[in-house]
Design a protein around this motif. Structure first.
Motif, PDB file in Angstrom:
ATOM      1  N   GLU A  25       1.009  -1.059   0.317  1.00 45.59           N
ATOM      2  CA  GLU A  25      -0.009   0.309  -0.101  1.00 45.59           C
ATOM      3  C   GLU A  25       1.247   1.800   0.228  1.00 45.59           C
ATOM      4  N   GLY A  28       0.436   4.041  -2.501  1.00 42.79           N
ATOM      5  CA  GLY A  28      -0.259   4.857  -2.726  1.00 42.79           C
ATOM      6  C   GLY A  28      -0.876   5.866  -1.351  1.00 42.79           C
ATOM      7  N   LYS A  29      -0.425   5.649  -1.245  1.00 42.18           N
ATOM      8  CA  LYS A  29      -0.756   5.783   0.622  1.00 42.18           C
ATOM      9  C   LYS A  29       0.672   7.285   1.001  1.00 42.18           C
ATOM     10  N   ARG A  31       0.480   9.353  -1.401  1.00 40.77           N
ATOM     11  CA  ARG A  31      -0.054  10.274  -2.447  1.00 40.77           C
ATOM     12  C   ARG A  31      -1.574  10.925  -1.172  1.00 40.77           C
ATOM     13  N   TYR A  37      -4.740   9.750   5.233  1.00 41.14           N
ATOM     14  CA  TYR A  37      -3.587   9.048   6.050  1.00 41.14           C
ATOM     15  C   TYR A  37      -4.048   9.078   7.062  1.00 41.14           C
TER      16      TYR A  37
END
Length: 162
Positions: A25, A28-29, A31, A37
């Protein structure tokens, strides 16, 4: 003993899968904004708390296998390596991941088992959220690599001659 070996294999595989899921992940995290978050972090705790029981179960199964395996054989040493790696996965969790977990969930109202579990361990001092994010994410990357190596070791042990 073969049933115990398969159980150990399964528990180590679940441990690896959970850590690997977190590691995958990460791109993607990166971003996500701070708000997104922090909101995303809180979704893990109910399911991953129960899945985390597999880590302890894997260690117990590997200890049992080690006890039942003839000393000095290839299988013995592969199981010993798998056990050492799983213990390292746990060490990273308690020394690195869990203190950050406690920071992420400090404002959540966790019930029963989850609340008791996340009250354990130390707490990270409040730092920049990105620094805490990176500590948490990299700890799972390290855990996934160690758990994968443990899975390989226990799989090769299962395939080796007793």
């Amino acid at each position: 003993m073969q049933v115990l070996h398969v159980i150990a294999l399964l528990l180590v595989a679940i441990t690896m899968a959970m850590a690997l899921a977190h590691a995958l992940e990460y791109p993607g995290k990166l971003r996500l904004s701070k708000e997104s978050y922090l909101a995303t972090q809180t979704i893990y705790y109910p399911g991953f708390t129960f899945g985390g029981i597999c880590e302890v179960g894997g260690i117990v199964a590997l200890v049992a296998l080690l006890f039942l395996t003839p000393l000095g054989t290839l299988r013995f040493w592969l199981i010993a390596v798998a056990l050492a790696l799983m213990l390292s996965v746990q060490a990273i969790f308690w020394l690195v991941t869990q203190p950050v977990n406690k920071f992420w969930i400090k404002d959540l109202d966790l019930h029963a088992a989850g609340g008791r579990f996340f009250s354990l361990g130390g707490t990270k001092e409040v730092r920049d959220w990105k620094e805490l994010r990176d500590i948490w994410e990299y700890s799972h990357m390290a855990r996934s690599v160690l758990a994968m190596l443990s899975l390989i070791a226990v799989t090769v042990a299962l395939a080796s001659n007793p």
